[in-house]
Each structure stands twice: as C-alpha cells, then as structure tokens.
Design an enzyme around this catalytic site. Structure first.
Site, short mmCIF file in Angstrom:
data_model
loop_
_atom_site.label_atom_id
_atom_site.label_comp_id
_atom_site.label_asym_id
_atom_site.label_seq_id
_atom_site.Cartn_x
_atom_site.Cartn_y
_atom_site.Cartn_z
N LYS A 111 -0.31 11.62 -6.07
CA LYS A 111 0.46 12.81 -6.47
C LYS A 111 1.91 12.44 -6.79
O LYS A 111 2.49 12.94 -7.76
CB LYS A 111 0.40 13.87 -5.35
CG LYS A 111 -1.03 14.37 -5.09
CD LYS A 111 -1.17 15.11 -3.75
CE LYS A 111 -2.64 15.22 -3.36
NZ LYS A 111 -2.84 15.68 -1.96
N LYS A 118 3.19 12.84 5.04
CA LYS A 118 1.79 12.61 5.37
C LYS A 118 1.67 12.85 6.86
O LYS A 118 2.69 13.00 7.54
CB LYS A 118 1.37 11.18 5.02
CG LYS A 118 2.34 10.11 5.58
CD LYS A 118 1.93 8.69 5.22
CE LYS A 118 2.23 8.30 3.78
NZ LYS A 118 1.09 7.95 2.98
N ARG A 119 0.43 12.91 7.40
CA ARG A 119 0.30 13.03 8.84
C ARG A 119 1.08 11.90 9.52
O ARG A 119 1.21 10.80 8.97
CB ARG A 119 -1.18 12.99 9.23
CG ARG A 119 -1.93 14.27 8.90
CD ARG A 119 -1.41 15.46 9.65
NE ARG A 119 -1.78 15.40 11.04
CZ ARG A 119 -2.72 16.14 11.63
NH1 ARG A 119 -3.37 17.05 10.93
NH2 ARG A 119 -2.99 16.00 12.90
N HIS A 141 -14.41 7.69 5.33
CA HIS A 141 -12.96 7.82 5.10
C HIS A 141 -12.10 7.02 6.06
O HIS A 141 -10.88 7.16 6.04
CB HIS A 141 -12.52 9.28 5.23
CG HIS A 141 -13.08 10.21 4.22
ND1 HIS A 141 -12.41 10.53 3.05
CD2 HIS A 141 -14.24 10.90 4.18
CE1 HIS A 141 -13.15 11.39 2.35
NE2 HIS A 141 -14.26 11.63 3.02
N LYS A 156 0.44 4.54 9.78
CA LYS A 156 1.14 4.89 8.54
C LYS A 156 2.60 4.42 8.57
O LYS A 156 3.28 4.42 7.57
CB LYS A 156 1.06 6.40 8.30
CG LYS A 156 -0.38 6.91 8.10
CD LYS A 156 -0.41 8.42 7.92
CE LYS A 156 -1.81 9.00 7.89
NZ LYS A 156 -2.48 8.88 6.58
N THR A 181 -3.92 9.78 -0.86
CA THR A 181 -4.00 10.59 -2.07
C THR A 181 -2.61 11.11 -2.44
O THR A 181 -2.31 11.35 -3.60
CB THR A 181 -4.97 11.79 -1.88
OG1 THR A 181 -4.75 12.35 -0.58
CG2 THR A 181 -6.41 11.34 -1.99
O1 HBZ Z 1 -8.95 10.77 4.04
C1 HBZ Z 1 -8.07 10.46 5.11
C2 HBZ Z 1 -7.72 8.98 5.04
O2 HBZ Z 1 -6.89 8.65 6.13
C3 HBZ Z 1 -6.98 8.74 3.73
O3 HBZ Z 1 -6.69 7.38 3.59
C4 HBZ Z 1 -7.86 9.20 2.57
O4 HBZ Z 1 -7.13 9.17 1.38
C5 HBZ Z 1 -8.31 10.64 2.78
C6 HBZ Z 1 -9.28 11.09 1.72
O5 HBZ Z 1 -10.28 10.16 1.53
N1 HBZ Z 1 -8.69 10.84 6.35
C7 HBZ Z 1 -8.43 12.04 6.88
O6 HBZ Z 1 -7.66 12.83 6.34
N2 HBZ Z 1 -9.11 12.34 8.01
C8 HBZ Z 1 -9.02 13.52 8.65
O7 HBZ Z 1 -8.29 14.42 8.29
C9 HBZ Z 1 -9.89 13.73 9.85
C10 HBZ Z 1 -10.13 15.03 10.23
C11 HBZ Z 1 -10.92 15.26 11.34
C12 HBZ Z 1 -11.42 14.19 12.05
C13 HBZ Z 1 -11.17 12.89 11.68
C14 HBZ Z 1 -10.38 12.66 10.57
O8 HBZ Z 1 -12.19 14.43 13.12
#
Ligand code: HBZ
Length: 839
Positions: free
Chosen positions: A677, A565-566, A374, A571, A673
C-alpha cells in the site's frame, strides 16, 4: 480534479426512479426519502449520524438490484463457486467504497452539495467494521473486492462479531483497550436473514449403531445446541455489475432450545444457557500472532465453519440429489488454520448425515479444501489440547483420529525405516499434553497449500511443512498477496487517482499494470511538480489528523518516515526507535551529519496480553516526549504515535508517507501487505529481504529501495553459531550509547528500570537480531536521508515505485488463485439482459 467515469444509467427509465436512479437528482430525492421513511427524521433535527444512515440506505438500495441479479445469474448457471472461509474480515468503512464501485462518487458529492452537505462529513460518520486483527483479516477484505471485480462467483463466510478489534486509547503513553461498538447505532449494510439459520452442536458423546443396511455407523449425541443466523452484506465489484455475498454468522439460542429448557421449569438455567450461546459471537480475539488456545475461540471456529458448510450443502442439494459432486460445485479456501476444523466437519456431514462411505467422503473432502498458510512463527502455529477438543467436539476428534490412523499407515508403508518422520507428520503431537496440529489437518485435508509471498512459500516447504512437501511436492504453491487499488489508491488518494487517470485513462483501477503509464514521466519536471503537490497535500492532511488526534504539530516539509502495523517484536518497531535515539544523540553531541528533518510516525495495536509490545508503545511515547519538547532537537526530529490504527486511519496514512518501514527480521514476516500500500502510493521502502519486500524490490528496481540487513540464510547461520548480542553492544560505540540512554532513565523520568525488560531482552537474547542488524539499518537510513535532499531524484524514485507496483494488486493475486488453485471461471452479470428492473 479526479476524472472518474460516470456510469451510464442502468436501463431506460431507471433515472426517474427514486429508489434506483444514479443521477444527483435522484440520489438527492432518495436521500431525503430515506431520511423520512427509514430514519424517521426531518431535516431540522437530523444528526450527522442520521445523515450517514440516510446516505447509506440510499446507496444500499442501489446495490440490491445488482445483488439480486447476481444471485439469480449464478444460480441459473449452477456456477462453480469459491467459498472463502475466514474468521476475520477487516472491511473498513463501506460507504465510500460502495460509492466508488457503483461509480456514483461525483453524483453523490453533487447531490449532497445541493442539499448543503459536505459528502466528506457524512463519510466521516461511519464506524468501521473492524472484524479482524491485521493483515490476515484485511487480505480477506481485499480478496472479496477482487473476486467481485473479476466476476467470480464467490461467498465470504465468517463471524459477525458484536465487538470487533478493540479501540486503542493512549493513557500516559500506555495502550488502554476500549470496547469496539461498531453495531450499537445499527449497521445499514447488512441484511439479517432470520430464516437462514442452522443448528450447531457441542459436547456430549458418540455412540455406535447399525443402520438399516446393516452398516456400522456412529451417532453424535451432543449436549448443547445453538443456532447460527446469517447476516448478509453485499460486496460490489468495480466496473462490472457483479455483486457477491459476505455471509457472517451470529450465534443465538434457538426456539427449540427455549421451549425445552424453559418448560422444564429451570428458568434461570435456561437463561444462562441462552446467554452462553450468544457469547460465541460476542467478541473477536485480539491476538494477531501467538495462539492463546481459549475454549471459546475453538467454539467460534467450529460454529462458523459448521454454519458455512451446512449452507453450502443446502445450496448444493438444490441442484443435486446427494453430496457426490460437492467438490465440483465448491472450492473452499481456508484462510489460515482457523477454519481448518472444516476438514473434519465435512467428513462428518458426508459420513454421519449423508450415509457416505469413508473413502468417498475423504475424496470429496480433500478435493474441496485448499489451505493458505500465513505464518512460520512456531508460537503462532495453531494446536488444540486433545482433551479440550474431545470435550467440545467428540465426534470430530474421532474423525481426526481415523484420518490420522489411515494417514500414518500410508506413511509407514512409504517410510518403513523412518518412525521419527512418521511421528513428526502425525496430526497429533505427543507429549505431556497431547495436541491436535491444525496445520497438519489442513495440509492433509486439502488439495493445495500456499504461502503468501515467494520467499515465505519456499520457507513453508523447507521448514514447517517440509515433510509434507517431500511427500506431495505438487500440492504446494505460492500466491503472493495483493491489495485492492480501489480502496488503497482511488478512495484513499484522490489526487494520485486523478494523476493516473489523466495519463492512463480510467482503466488502471481494473488493470493495475496500466500504472506503468507513469514510468516515462518519472523525469518530467512538470509531472514531478504535480506529483510533489499530490504528496504534499496528503502530508498536510495527515498532519492535520495528527494534530487533531494527539495535539502534536508536524512539518509537512520534513521526511515522513512511517511504520504502521501490529506491534510485535519480530516487526522490530524498537529497531526504528534505536535509530531515532541515535539521531537524537548525534544532535545533542553535535556529531550529526544527516540534516534531513524527519517526522517519525508510528501506529499499531498490541495484543492486550503481550507485555513487550505494550512496553514498545510506551517507549515510542517516551522517546517522543523527550524529542518533541527539546528545542535543540525538535526543529529536526518529531516523533508521533497515531492512536487506534485501523482502516480509516490507514487510508489517511499510506498516501502521506515518504519512507515506509518494513524492517522485520528476515524469515519472520510471511508477506506484509502494508508494504504494498505504501509503495503504490509513492513511498520508498527501507526494508529487509523478508516477505513480499523481496518481490517489491525486484519490481520497483533495486536502486529505488533502501535494502539492509541479514538474509534468511545469514540469520540462520548467526543463530546457529551462537549469537551473542552483547558483543555487538560492546564493539559498536554508538549502539552502546543508544542502549545506555534507554537504560539511563532519560526517557522515563529518571526511572532506569522502566524499559529494562526491553533492553535486557536485547542484550541477553535478542531473538530478532536487532543488534546484529543495527549498523546496516542506520547506514541505510543515512542513504535515505541523503536521497531525500535531492527532491528530483527522490520524486523520480517515488513515481517509479507507484508505476511498478501493479503486480501487487489483489486482482492479480485472485487471478492466480482462480487459475492455479480453484479452477473457477468468471461469470459476468448483466443488468442490461432481461428486463433489468425491480418489479
Ligand atoms: O497475514 C499476517 C502476516 O503476519 C503477514 O505477513 C501477511 O501479510 C498477512 C496476510 O497474509 N498474519 C496475520 O495478520 N495474522 C493474524 O492476524 C492472526 C489472527 C488471529 C490468529 C493468528 C493470527 O489467531
């Protein structure tokens, strides 16, 4: 209104049953019953929370028959099962979604109304399970919904965090984190399984021994053991009877532990150890991208993976004498590297606990797992110091060393004159601190690796896993992410749901390609009017929510320009801010040429330790404060920050957007994502060629998308040639004036230093190329503003966006996983077969 298909009663007499009938009448009776027998309350003293709990139990009762019948069907068929291993599930509120998937929304509303209750008020009571950070966790939740809807035998495995993602409060414009308490008033959706528990061990050492066949073996002598207990949540399919299982693990110190430790006389030592054990599932780590590398986090990962694999082994051994066919029974998807320790754990189970030899164990392991990447951000790639790893999981480190030794031998044979390549591919990063590279472990230990959008999958192959792609090109796949149209259209946008259902019939919610039925109506004046009314109503609902949450008043007639978004520098929420300040500046200077009134909406959480992200939140509030109270400007511009962006708020926000901000630096956002939406709900996108934006633009038509910015190749070239942001500042007058305004103290009560870290970063390094993209962004914004002043043209584009985004349904994504990765077939469950009744 909304034309939803009412489900036929399940079987002849079910509607007379208080506990399972679906008519308003039986729902009402069951609700009253639950209030008495489950909540132990009577009407006069029932709180809104009691109403919610009684409603939730009423609905849960109606899910159980399907759930049990599903388990029975899968078990009888010994069905190949998908196990989704994810440290996060951002489920969002359950009640509304379960009503939809049971097909009883109208009955429930009617039943509630008969009792003088507004269903919406009950729905609003639910605290949401926020067991995830952002996109990755929400994707897991969408995939559970689609797996059940497509009748795929599947289990979601994860962690039952006592505290999910923190609640975001805003104090004086700054983010303040507050503890999430989603479990404090009880969780009616989960079923505790006190008897389903597995031991999980940590620490200690390993020792060699010779088994009864004279073979060399290793025994792990751990120092600490605790237990994982299962809590099960049913996941309903939509439009079918399948109901899958989400099994989340809760950590406890077990009975045997108590006996040993307490009876040794060290009561306080035992108490401490017990508390230590239970800490493992206390709280979700709130970092969404950069890895922080905390010991407890590695413990969480191993804990849930170990419980899940033990559970899978138990199920497998109900049908088979040994682990030989394990990979045929299960396909296990690793949601990022967080569960990738599973590769070593399955090896350990096969080798140490089931006496298998290495080659066979490795074959089974590699054929069980598939890995989803991801992120490409180097700081987000997970690695663990060897020292820490060996201290917590000595046996696993040994196994990883052995996997690595064999892998490197193979590589040396294949690339005898390329030792650098061999070092690059090693599972161990050499350096002052040696580290385990979890992405390499996941790649080597899996039969498939996929990215989450077309461009991202290409970048995975050409950057972070390039050497692996050269070695095993056929292992690499793309599965573009998707989102569930049930939650993100049907539940969150009932008016849009009604429009689509009137045109396309109810089938669209199971086959999102049917959204194309809207296309021929894009220019129809009457249809456009209905569409505008839908959008207008959604904007009014959001305006009311904003007023309630922040006190700010916004005009639903203005262009709603939204970025939720975060918060992260890549971003580029601050690029959006630069544009807002430019508009402000033009109005003040009298040089404005874009008279479109706009409301800028922001929302999102910052990782608590991420200073720049928190400063961006402060800057949003500071710019808002100046703009919103300046009468010369505030008729044209409003800026608001919706606190605590979560699934519940999101459901109110996406439908209200006119313009969706998807403005990450090209190459940085794996997919996104939220972009899907928004688009499904008829927002137009202003965006870069990053992540799934590329595919969204191709799907909706280039003329219906506001594209700007450097491409991935241009970003690379710009940086390679020695990017000097200062030169953009010097040569672009408006950009310079905007940055100077930020540095003037105008937005910080005269303090010129408050936002210095941000402006300095932009002027000195600007690693995310905001200044390079600024002119193109502002120009694209002008195009959007112009387009909005032609309501018919805009509405046409809005309709076409919604009509053409069926591809981004998570059902399509899950179909691709099933076909191209998991090789698993649907197994529909029928309640009609058998006697279908609860004995
Ligand atoms: O995953 C996101 C990507 O930034 C986004 O582009 C993508 O659409 C989505 C689904 O594939 N990544 C995250 O949300 N990552 C985390 O939330 C995360 C959580 C814990 C971690 C590292 C990343 O240790």
């Amino acid at each position: 209104g909304t034309a939803r298909k009412e489900r036929a009663p399940m079987h002849g007499s079910s509607d007379e049953r208080t506990r399972t009938g679906m008519s308003p009448e039986s729902l009402k009776r069951a609700f009253v019953d639950s209030m008495f027998y489950v909540q132990a309350r009577y009407w006069e003293v029932a709180t809104p929370h009691d109403l919610y709990m009684a409603a939730a139990y009423t609905v849960r009762d109606r899910m159980l028959e399907r759930w049990i019948r599903t388990a029975e069907t899968y078990r009888k068929a010994d069905a190949r099962t998908v196990c989704y291993l994810s440290a996060e599930y951002l489920l969002g509120p359950q009640l509304g979604n379960n009503l939809i998937n049971l097909g009883i929304v109208d009955s429930a509303r009617q039943g509630a109304r008969d009792l003088g209750i507004d269903l919406q008020e009950i729905l609003d009571q639910e605290p949401e399970p926020g067991l995830g950070n952002g996109g990755l966790g929400r994707l897991a939740a969408c995939y559970l919904d689609s797996l059940a809807t497509l009748s795929i035998p599947a289990i979601g495995y994860g962690i039952r965090y006592e505290h999910g993602i923190f609640d975001q409060k805003i104090v004086d414009g700054w983010q303040v984190e507050d503890c999430d308490l989603w479990l404090t008033n009880g969780n009616p959706w989960e079923i505790p399984r006190p008897l389903l528990r597995y031991p999980v061990r940590f620490g200690g050492h390993t020792e060699p021994y010779t088994d009864e066949h004279g073979r060399f073996r290793v025994r792990w002598v751990p120092e600490l053991d605790l237990y994982g207990m299962a809590y099960d949540t049913p996941v309903l399919g939509f439009g079918n009877d399948n109901t899958n299982l989400l099994r989340l693990w809760h950590a406890t110190a077990g009975r045997s532990f108590d006996l040993q430790a307490f009876h040794k006389g060290d009561y306080y030592g035992a108490v401490n150890a017990k508390v230590g054990a239970e800490n493992i599932t206390k709280v979700l780590y709130p970092n969404d991208e950069p890895e922080v590398g905390k010991e407890l986090r590695l413990k969480q990962q191993y804990f849930f993976v170990s419980c899940s694999l033990q559970d899978m082994v138990r199920v497998h051994l109900q049908h088979a004498p040994n682990l030989e066919g394990f990979h045929e029974r299960f396909a296990a998807q690793l949601n990022d590297t967080h569960p990738s320790i599973a590769v070593a754990e399955l090896m350990r189970l096969c080798l140490d606990e089931h006496g298998m030899d290495w080659e066979r164990a490795w074959e089974i392991t590699r054929r069980t797992f598939a890995y989803t990447n991801h992120t490409l951000l180097p700081e987000a790639l997970e690695t663990w110091p060897v020292e820490l790893f060996g201290r917590l999981l000595p046996r696993h480190l040994e196994i990883i060393y052995e996997i690595n030794a064999r892998f490197l031998d193979e590589l040396r044979m294949r690339y005898p004159f390329d030792p650098e390549r061999v070092a690059r591919m090693s599972l161990i990063e050499e350096g002052p601190v040696r580290r385990v590279r979890m992405a390499h472990l996941a790649t080597v230990g899996s039969f498939a690796v996929n990215g989450v959008a077309a461009i991202h999958s290409e970048l995975v192959k050409s950057t972070v896993l390039r050497d692996f792609h050269e070695l095993w090109p056929e292992k690499f796949h793309n599965i573009t992410n998707g989102v569930t149209p049930r939650r993100f259209i049907q539940l969150s946008n009932p008016d849009l749901c009604g429009i689509i259902t009137d045109l396309a019939g109810p089938g669209w919610a199971r086959d999102a390609e049917n959204l194309r039925t809207l296309e021929p109506h894009a220019d129809d004046a009457a249809f456009q009017q209905r569409w505008q009314a839908m959008k207008r109503a959604a904007k009014e609902r959001l305006a009311a929510r904003i007023r309630e949450a922040t006190g700010a008043v916004v005009d639903p007639q203005s262009l709603f320009d939204i970025q939720v978004k975060r918060i992260h520098e890549y971003k580029r929420q601050h690029l959006n801010l630069l544009h807002i300040v430019a508009l402000y500046h033009r109005i003040k200077q009298g040089t404005d040429s874009d008279p479109t009134p706009r409301t800028f909406v922001f929302g999102g959480k910052a990782a608590p330790g991420y200073f720049m992200a928190k400063l961006i939140i402060k800057l949003i509030h500071s710019v808002a404060e100046v703009i919103n109270r300046d009468p010369e400007v505030n008729q044209r511009l409003r800026v608001v920050f919706v606190p605590n962006f979560n699934v519940k708020n999101a459901e109110c926000i996406y439908p209200a957007a006119d313009l969706s901000e998807q403005i990450s630096t090209a190459g940085k956002e794996a997919s996104g994502t939220g972009n899907m939406k928004f688009s499904m709900n008829g927002a137009l996108t202003i965006g870069t060629l990053d992540g799934a934006n590329v595919e969204i633009r191709d799907a909706v038509g280039h003329e219906n998308f506001f594209l700007f910015g450097l491409t991935v190749a241009e970003v690379e070239r710009t940086l390679a040639e020695g990017y000097r942001p200062w030169e953009y500042y010097r040569s672009h007058d408006e950009l310079r004036e905007v940055i100077d305004l930020l540095r003037s103290g105008l937005f910080s009560h005269g303090d010129p230093d408050l936002f210095r870290p941000l402006t300095d970063s932009l002027l000195q390094h600007d690693p995310y190329l905001l200044l390079a993209d600024y002119p193109a962004y502002v120009e694209a914004q002008a195009r959007a503003g112009d387009a909005f002043r032609d309501p018919a043209g805009w509405t046409r584009m809005s309709i076409l966006n919604a009509a053409r985004t069926g591809f981004f349904s998570s059902d399509r994504a899950i179909r691709e996983y099933c076909r191209n990765i998991w090789q698993v077939e649907p197994m529909p469950v029928s309640l009609a077969a058998g006697n279908g009744s609860v004995p």
